[in-house]
Write an enzyme that holds these catalytic residues in place. Structure first.
Site, mmCIF file in Angstrom:
data_model
loop_
_atom_site.group_PDB
_atom_site.id
_atom_site.type_symbol
_atom_site.label_atom_id
_atom_site.label_comp_id
_atom_site.label_asym_id
_atom_site.label_seq_id
_atom_site.Cartn_x
_atom_site.Cartn_y
_atom_site.Cartn_z
ATOM 1 C CB THR A 1 -1.164 -0.075 1.135
ATOM 2 O OG1 THR A 1 -1.821 0.909 1.142
ATOM 3 C CG2 THR A 1 -0.433 -0.130 2.563
ATOM 4 C CE LYS B 1 -1.837 0.818 -3.395
ATOM 5 N NZ LYS B 1 -3.170 1.129 -3.693
#
Ligand code: ATR
Length: 274
Positions: free
Chosen positions: A62, A66
């Site tokens: 997250t 990413k």
């Protein structure tokens, strides 16, 4: 044997992913262990490699890693390469790290299945042109909307994003002011990063009607400013909780080969959150 997973981010303490994945494990009768792991840009790759070396099967990625995860993976699925984003790493037996992006499919599944809004032939407005927006363009266009418009505070970034996916379907792009002449959209998706003090993208009220769905991709325990604004104009609104669950289900399917019935998760999740 217990299959082990983690979600890596910074900060990560409040991530709901372990809760969601353990609910999926219960539902599908799979024994899994899913934790949270904090990293920094400097330690991210080593954290992933160490987790793999410990025998784990995969991880979620997250914010803010990413994009970095695309570089760290040995192989990246074509849709994730185009999204410029990996949120799911499958740690394979041959030692390869294979990257996927389940955010876009998760968003589309939430809108179409949970909100029962078919996107085909609808007018879609996407707000924002950063990483979060880029990650959802391809799956949204694949639903064959009647029109797809990207609006961003910095109009040139919206135009660049539209160019990137121009071959996938007709996309228009511009700044917020240019939206003044547009009719209301069927769905308005907020993919901008919320500032610390909240706030919303300053688009004209006319983009919303009582028939619109205003979808904030951010998950927050209270209604976001974007949701409050759209609800005050009579539209339906939602936050990114459904997307969170649906993208997690896609990840679970990649790792475990079974797709959890997400509708069974929402009542339990809402109970735990309230
Ligand atoms: P993310 O990966 O979360 O998408 P990002 O790539 O930095 O983060 O992109 C942030 C997005 O939120 C951009 O679309 C940005 O608009 P600009 O390109 O004009 O900077 C948008 N954004 C951030 N703060 C905003 C604000 N206060 N109002 C409107 N848009 C904002």
């Amino acid at each position: 044997m217990i299959n082990r997973y983690t979600v890596i981010g910074q900060p990560i303490a409040h991530s709901l992913s372990p809760v969601v994945h353990h609910l999926f494990g219960d539902l599908t009768q799979r024994k899994i262990n899913y934790t949270r792991t904090e990293a920094t840009p400097e330690t991210f790759e080593q954290v992933v490699r160490d987790f793999q070396a410990s025998g784990a099967k995969g991880c979620n990625v997250t914010a803010p890693f990413k994009e970095l995860a695309v570089k760290v993976c040995d192989r990246v699925a074509p849709h994730a390469l185009r999204a410029g984003s990996v949120n799911t790493i499958h740690m394979q037996r041959d030692g390869a790290l294979v990257g996927h992006s389940t955010d876009g499919p998760g968003l589309v599944a939430d809108i179409q299945t949970n909100h029962r809004l078919e996107l085909q032939a609808k007018r879609i407005l996407l707000l924002g042109a950063g990483g979060a927006a880029r990650g959802v363009v391809e799956p949204l266009l694949a639903t064959q909307p009647a029109s797809f418009h990207i609006a961003n505070r910095t109009a040139s970034k919206a135009a660049a994003l539209a160019d990137m996916f121009g071959a996938d379907g007709a996309i228009t792009a511009g700044g917020y002011d240019e939206l003044a002449g547009e009719n209301a959209f069927d769905i308005i998706i907020n993919a901008t990063t919320p500032s610390a003090d909240g706030g919303r993208p300053l688009v004209p009220d006319t983009v919303i009607s009582e028939q619109s769905l205003a979808y904030d991709m951010t998950y927050s325990s209270r209604d976001t400013d974007f949701m409050q604004w759209s609800t005050a104009l009579g539209a339906s609104s939602c936050n990114g909780l459904g997307m969170l669950v649906e993208q997690a289900a896609e990840s679970f399917f990649i790792w475990e080969g079974v797709r959890p019935k997400t509708r069974l998760v929402f009542p339990r999740l809402n109970e735990m959150l309230s």
